[in-house]
Scaffold this motif. Structure first.
Motif, PDB file in Angstrom:
ATOM      1  N   GLU A 191       0.833  -1.196   0.000  1.00 33.82           N
ATOM      2  CA  GLU A 191       0.000   0.000   0.000  1.00 33.82           C
ATOM      3  C   GLU A 191       0.873   1.253   0.000  1.00 33.82           C
ATOM      4  OE1 GLU A 191      -3.005  -0.396  -0.567  1.00 33.82           O
ATOM      5  OE2 GLU A 191      -3.172  -2.521  -0.103  1.00 33.82           O
ATOM      6  N   ILE A 194       0.342   5.393  -4.274  1.00 39.46           N
ATOM      7  CA  ILE A 194      -0.117   6.715  -4.714  1.00 39.46           C
ATOM      8  C   ILE A 194       0.974   7.763  -4.510  1.00 39.46           C
ATOM      9  CG2 ILE A 194      -1.123   7.343  -2.495  1.00 39.46           C
ATOM     10  CD1 ILE A 194      -2.518   8.118  -6.014  1.00 39.46           C
ATOM     11  N   VAL A 214      -4.608  -0.264  -2.879  1.00 37.77           N
ATOM     12  CA  VAL A 214      -5.576   0.815  -2.659  1.00 37.77           C
ATOM     13  C   VAL A 214      -5.128   2.101  -3.356  1.00 37.77           C
ATOM     14  CG1 VAL A 214      -6.571   2.315  -0.896  1.00 37.77           C
ATOM     15  CG2 VAL A 214      -6.369  -0.151  -0.476  1.00 37.77           C
ATOM     16  N   ASP A 215      -6.070   2.779  -3.993  1.00 36.95           N
ATOM     17  CA  ASP A 215      -5.865   4.071  -4.666  1.00 36.95           C
ATOM     18  C   ASP A 215      -5.028   3.973  -5.941  1.00 36.95           C
ATOM     19  OD1 ASP A 215      -7.362   5.365  -2.743  1.00 36.95           O
ATOM     20  OD2 ASP A 215      -5.638   5.964  -1.535  1.00 36.95           O
ATOM     21  N   GLN A 217      -5.954   3.494  -8.854  1.00 37.85           N
ATOM     22  CA  GLN A 217      -6.637   4.153  -9.971  1.00 37.85           C
ATOM     23  C   GLN A 217      -6.359   5.647 -10.042  1.00 37.85           C
ATOM     24  OE1 GLN A 217      -8.042   2.846  -7.312  1.00 37.85           O
ATOM     25  NE2 GLN A 217      -9.735   4.097  -6.548  1.00 37.85           N
ATOM     26  N   PHE A 218      -5.752   6.218  -9.002  1.00 37.85           N
ATOM     27  CA  PHE A 218      -5.465   7.654  -9.009  1.00 37.85           C
ATOM     28  C   PHE A 218      -4.088   7.984  -9.586  1.00 37.85           C
ATOM     29  CE2 PHE A 218      -8.495   7.257  -5.359  1.00 37.85           C
ATOM     30  CZ  PHE A 218      -9.561   7.856  -6.012  1.00 37.85           C
ATOM     31  N   SER A 288     -12.669   3.067   2.863  1.00 35.61           N
ATOM     32  CA  SER A 288     -12.982   3.685   1.574  1.00 35.61           C
ATOM     33  C   SER A 288     -14.383   4.277   1.522  1.00 35.61           C
ATOM     34  CB  SER A 288     -12.824   2.657   0.449  1.00 35.61           C
ATOM     35  OG  SER A 288     -11.479   2.266   0.319  1.00 35.61           O
ATOM     36  N   ASP A 310     -11.527   4.963 -16.281  1.00 37.34           N
ATOM     37  CA  ASP A 310     -11.185   5.465 -14.954  1.00 37.34           C
ATOM     38  C   ASP A 310      -9.791   6.067 -14.854  1.00 37.34           C
ATOM     39  OD1 ASP A 310     -13.645   4.600 -13.728  1.00 37.34           O
ATOM     40  OD2 ASP A 310     -12.893   2.553 -13.911  1.00 37.34           O
ATOM     41  N   VAL A 323      -9.729  -2.653  -2.037  1.00 37.11           N
ATOM     42  CA  VAL A 323     -10.485  -1.673  -1.261  1.00 37.11           C
ATOM     43  C   VAL A 323     -10.513  -2.151   0.188  1.00 37.11           C
ATOM     44  CG1 VAL A 323     -12.713  -0.569  -0.915  1.00 37.11           C
ATOM     45  CG2 VAL A 323     -11.918  -1.064  -3.237  1.00 37.11           C
TER      46      VAL A 323
END
Length: 344
Positions: A191, A194, A214-215, A217-218, A288, A310, A323
């Motif tokens: 994790e 990002i 997690v995250d 997609q950003f 989330s 996305d 998630v």
């Protein structure tokens, strides 16, 4: 022949000197006279070491020792303080001497492809100006946490090694744009990815990943290579449990984490007197859905991200992204697109 070439280079005041593909087993000591040379090519020979006399090459900025018979980085290189690019691909190198690395603090590129390196020493942090590090086709099983000190890193190539995991510290490399991790033994990406906000190319093909962290997609990726992973397949699940019983430790931790959001609060100030507590709470997460903090992930779910829709990428591939939810209460809420994971 080599000595004659040295004489010619001296007369011409050449900035580049080429002794590649000469079938040499030793470098003539006369090369040490070329103190004005900036680039030296010694690749495609049979060299096992370098003469100490080469430490006179204080202007040298690029050295190519690729495709030789070196078993470790020659110790004389620690004295070449102007060296910026070093090519050592295609040798028999098994270790990186810490004392040599500590002398290469101006290095911006290090190519160690196709060797037999199993460990990177903590002294890698001495390469404070490194921008490109390539260790394709070696035998690395782990990376040192000190890799997080290499703040100028732009590209790392670790393709075809034996890495089972990455240290979280790699996510502190804020300038990293290209990360190649294909054909390793990675079962997950830690994790915090990002943190790599400048990452544009990620290659994790041929690993053992079940989903992305997690995250994920950003990230603003231009290219993602991920074929050959056993990504999770899921079906929509309904919870068989409406509530859960949290341990006293978890309840206390969640309350402390909420109170700790205030940097001027009593709880935050008290942590400086209780380092064990700070360590215990270091790996907290955030739900989330309700965005509240937790210490232990109560329920791990997955959402499916379409790269084109996305993440604005060209590919229309759909990937699973992890998630984290804090409770069944959140999982049972309507309106979200998170799935409980079940192998099918």
């Amino acid at each position: 022949m080599a000595n004659n070439l040295v004489i010619r280079a001296l007369k011409a005041n050449s900035k580049s000197f080429d002794l590649s593909s000469k079938k040499m087993t030793q470098v003539p000591k006369s090369v040490a006279r070329l103190t004005h040379v900036l680039t030296l090519y010694l690749n495609n020979n049979y060299l096992t070491t370098l003469p100490v006399e080469l430490q006179t090459l204080q202007s040298l900025t690029e050295l190519n020792l690729g495709n030789n018979s070196l078993e470790e980085i020659p110790s004389v290189l620690r004295y070449l303080n102007s060296l910026k690019k070093l090519y050592l691909f295609g040798n028999h190198i098994t270790r990186l001497p810490p004392e040599v690395l500590e002398g290469l603090h101006h290095l911006t590129l290090l190519n160690l492809n196709h060797n037999r390196i199993t460990v990177l020493p903590p002294e890698m942090k001495s390469l404070s100006n490194i921008e490109t590090l390539s260790l394709l086709d070696n035998q690395l099983e782990e990376l040192p946490v000190e890799i997080g000190f290499l703040k100028k890193m732009v590209e790392i190539n670790l393709t075809n090694n034996k890495l089972a995991r990455l240290p979280k510290q790699i996510y502190s490399l804020s300038q990293l744009a290209r990360l190649y991790l294909a054909r390793n033994n990675l079962t997950e990406l830690q994790e915090g990815i990002i943190g790599l906000m400048k990452l544009r190319v990620l290659d994790v093909a041929g690993n053992r990943l079940s989903m992305f962290p997690v995250d994920f997609q950003f990230l603003t990726l231009n290219e993602l290579l991920c074929e050959g992973n056993p990504f999770v397949k899921s079906k929509l699940m309904e919870s068989v449990q409406a509530v859960e019983v949290l341990s006293l430790k978890e309840l206390s931790a969640r309350q402390i984490l909420v109170e700790d959001k205030s940097r001027f609060g009593v709880v935050h100030k008290a942590q400086s007197y209780h380092p064990g507590l700070s360590l215990l709470l270091a790996d907290w997460g955030s739900c989330s859905l309700c965005l509240q903090p937790f210490l232990t992930t109560w329920l791990e779910c997955v959402r499916f991200v379409n790269l084109r829709k996305d993440m604005k990428m060209r590919s229309s591939q759909t990937i699973p992204v992890r998630v984290q939810l804090c409770s069944y209460k959140c999982f049972n809420k309507s309106g979200h697109s998170y799935y409980g994971v079940a192998s099918v």
